[in-house]
Scaffold this motif. Structure first.
Motif, short mmCIF file in Angstrom:
data_model
loop_
_atom_site.label_atom_id
_atom_site.label_comp_id
_atom_site.label_asym_id
_atom_site.label_seq_id
_atom_site.Cartn_x
_atom_site.Cartn_y
_atom_site.Cartn_z
N ASP A 148 0.82 -1.21 0.00
CA ASP A 148 0.00 0.00 0.00
C ASP A 148 0.86 1.26 0.00
OD1 ASP A 148 -2.99 -0.45 0.06
OD2 ASP A 148 -2.34 -1.90 1.55
N THR A 149 1.99 1.21 0.68
CA THR A 149 2.90 2.35 0.67
C THR A 149 3.43 2.59 -0.73
OG1 THR A 149 3.57 1.92 2.96
CG2 THR A 149 5.02 3.31 1.63
N TYR A 150 3.85 1.50 -1.40
CA TYR A 150 4.31 1.60 -2.78
C TYR A 150 3.18 2.07 -3.70
CZ TYR A 150 8.99 -0.47 -2.39
OH TYR A 150 10.31 -0.69 -2.11
N ALA A 151 1.99 1.56 -3.46
CA ALA A 151 0.85 1.92 -4.31
C ALA A 151 0.53 3.41 -4.20
CB ALA A 151 -0.38 1.08 -3.93
N GLU A 152 0.62 3.96 -2.98
CA GLU A 152 0.36 5.39 -2.81
C GLU A 152 1.37 6.23 -3.59
OE1 GLU A 152 0.30 6.19 1.35
OE2 GLU A 152 -1.46 4.94 1.73
N ALA A 153 2.64 5.82 -3.54
CA ALA A 153 3.67 6.53 -4.29
C ALA A 153 3.42 6.39 -5.79
CB ALA A 153 5.05 5.99 -3.92
N ALA A 154 3.04 5.19 -6.23
CA ALA A 154 2.78 4.95 -7.64
C ALA A 154 1.61 5.78 -8.14
CB ALA A 154 2.52 3.47 -7.89
N GLU A 155 0.58 5.94 -7.30
CA GLU A 155 -0.57 6.75 -7.69
C GLU A 155 -0.15 8.21 -7.90
OE1 GLU A 155 -3.35 6.12 -4.56
OE2 GLU A 155 -4.16 4.27 -5.42
N GLN A 156 0.71 8.72 -7.03
CA GLN A 156 1.17 10.10 -7.17
C GLN A 156 1.97 10.27 -8.47
OE1 GLN A 156 3.10 11.81 -3.73
NE2 GLN A 156 1.84 10.60 -2.33
N VAL A 157 2.82 9.29 -8.78
CA VAL A 157 3.61 9.36 -10.01
C VAL A 157 2.70 9.29 -11.23
CG1 VAL A 157 5.34 8.16 -11.40
CG2 VAL A 157 5.71 8.46 -8.94
N ALA A 158 1.72 8.38 -11.20
CA ALA A 158 0.80 8.25 -12.33
C ALA A 158 0.02 9.53 -12.55
CB ALA A 158 -0.16 7.08 -12.08
N ALA A 160 1.01 12.51 -11.78
CA ALA A 160 1.95 13.50 -12.33
C ALA A 160 2.16 13.25 -13.82
CB ALA A 160 3.28 13.44 -11.57
N ASP A 161 2.29 11.97 -14.21
CA ASP A 161 2.46 11.63 -15.62
C ASP A 161 1.31 12.18 -16.46
OD1 ASP A 161 4.79 10.24 -15.16
OD2 ASP A 161 3.83 8.26 -15.11
N LEU A 162 0.09 11.92 -15.99
CA LEU A 162 -1.07 12.31 -16.79
C LEU A 162 -1.32 13.82 -16.72
CD1 LEU A 162 -3.46 9.32 -16.17
CD2 LEU A 162 -1.86 9.72 -18.03
N ALA A 163 -0.90 14.46 -15.63
CA ALA A 163 -0.99 15.92 -15.57
C ALA A 163 -0.07 16.53 -16.62
CB ALA A 163 -0.61 16.42 -14.18
N TYR A 164 1.06 15.89 -16.84
CA TYR A 164 1.97 16.36 -17.88
C TYR A 164 1.32 16.21 -19.25
CZ TYR A 164 5.85 16.43 -21.17
OH TYR A 164 6.65 16.70 -22.25
N VAL A 165 0.66 15.09 -19.47
CA VAL A 165 -0.02 14.85 -20.74
C VAL A 165 -1.09 15.92 -20.97
CG1 VAL A 165 -1.55 13.29 -21.99
CG2 VAL A 165 0.42 12.38 -20.76
N ASP A 166 -1.83 16.28 -19.92
CA ASP A 166 -2.90 17.26 -20.06
C ASP A 166 -2.38 18.65 -20.42
OD1 ASP A 166 -5.11 15.72 -19.72
OD2 ASP A 166 -5.28 16.05 -17.56
N VAL A 188 12.69 6.71 -15.82
CA VAL A 188 12.97 7.84 -14.93
C VAL A 188 12.68 7.46 -13.48
CG1 VAL A 188 12.20 10.16 -14.27
CG2 VAL A 188 12.61 9.62 -16.67
N PHE A 189 11.52 6.86 -13.24
CA PHE A 189 11.14 6.50 -11.87
C PHE A 189 12.09 5.47 -11.28
CE2 PHE A 189 8.42 4.18 -8.78
CZ PHE A 189 8.20 5.24 -7.90
N SER A 190 12.50 4.50 -12.10
CA SER A 190 13.43 3.47 -11.63
C SER A 190 14.76 4.09 -11.24
CB SER A 190 13.63 2.41 -12.73
OG SER A 190 14.58 1.46 -12.33
N ALA A 191 15.26 5.03 -12.06
CA ALA A 191 16.54 5.67 -11.75
C ALA A 191 16.43 6.53 -10.50
CB ALA A 191 16.99 6.52 -12.94
#
Length: 216
Positions: A148-158, A160-166, A188-191
């Protein structure tokens, strides 16, 4: 521009450019004579995208062709373009031992718990299940407690990704942004995660001598 200039601008050899055209990854240039064709900035941009997906995204030519076909389909919703790109990142076949079965159940529970609107056949779910199963085999099954901790971080990154697309205005910019955010954003996220690991390790355990690599 001629194909030679396109090659110089992008650093991609002429024979490789011709190969991409034959494979349908790059549109053919506009014929100016029987043996000459003209290329423009759109060709240069597409060529740079192809190279990024190959070199940074680690995708194969056939996988890139599928993703670009989705990008070039005007009837394809952005959500479907995103899926086409995401499906090319990972997605190995599932195993069927006890650890894998338990891991798949844990992933399904995570998806349901967080209300994610995705199907269990999503290749990313398979990849996550395989990773959890491998951790269990190595005696680290409790790693699943961090999901769940990882999922929360992943949701924030996702988000941000789509905000960039918008932020992209033209439709072609938006669909390209989806692909970039999915495939190259993965790199990028992996690095960034590896850099954060180095910092967290230094803070937690302290450092002796120069940092790894001899640079601060």
């Amino acid at each position: 521009m001629r194909i030679g200039e396109l090659s110089r601008k992008t650093g991609v050899p002429v024979p490789t450019i011709k190969y991409y055209v034959r494979e349908g990854l790059l549109p053919a240039g506009e014929l100016t004579s029987r043996n000459q064709a003209s290329y423009d900035e759109a060709h240069e941009r597409r060529l740079r995208l192809i190279r990024a997906l190959l070199d940074v995204g680690g995708m194969k030519v056939a996988e890139i062709a599928d993703v670009l076909a989705a990008v070039d389909d005007p009837e394809r919703p952005l959500h479907k373009v995103l899926g086409a790109a995401a499906d090319r990142v990972g997605g190995t076949a599932a195993d069927h031992d006890d650890e894998s079965t338990a891991a798949r159940a844990a992933v399904a529970d995570l998806v349901a718990r967080r209300g994610w609107r995705t199907h269990e056949s999503n290749p990313a779910a398979t990849d996550l299940s395989r990773a959890l199963a491998a951790l269990t085999r190595l005696g680290h099954g409790t790693f699943a407690e961090l999901l769940d901790t990882y999922a929360e971080a992943a949701e924030q990154v996702a988000q941000a990704d789509l905000a960039y697309v918008d932020r992209r205005v033209a439709v072609e910019d938006m669909v390209e942004g989806v692909v970039i955010g999915t495939v190259l954003g993965e790199a990028v996220f992996s690095a960034l995660r590896r850099l954060a690991h180095a910092e967290a390790s230094a803070r937690l355990y302290g450092t002796k001598g120069a940092p790894e690599g001899g640079k601060s």
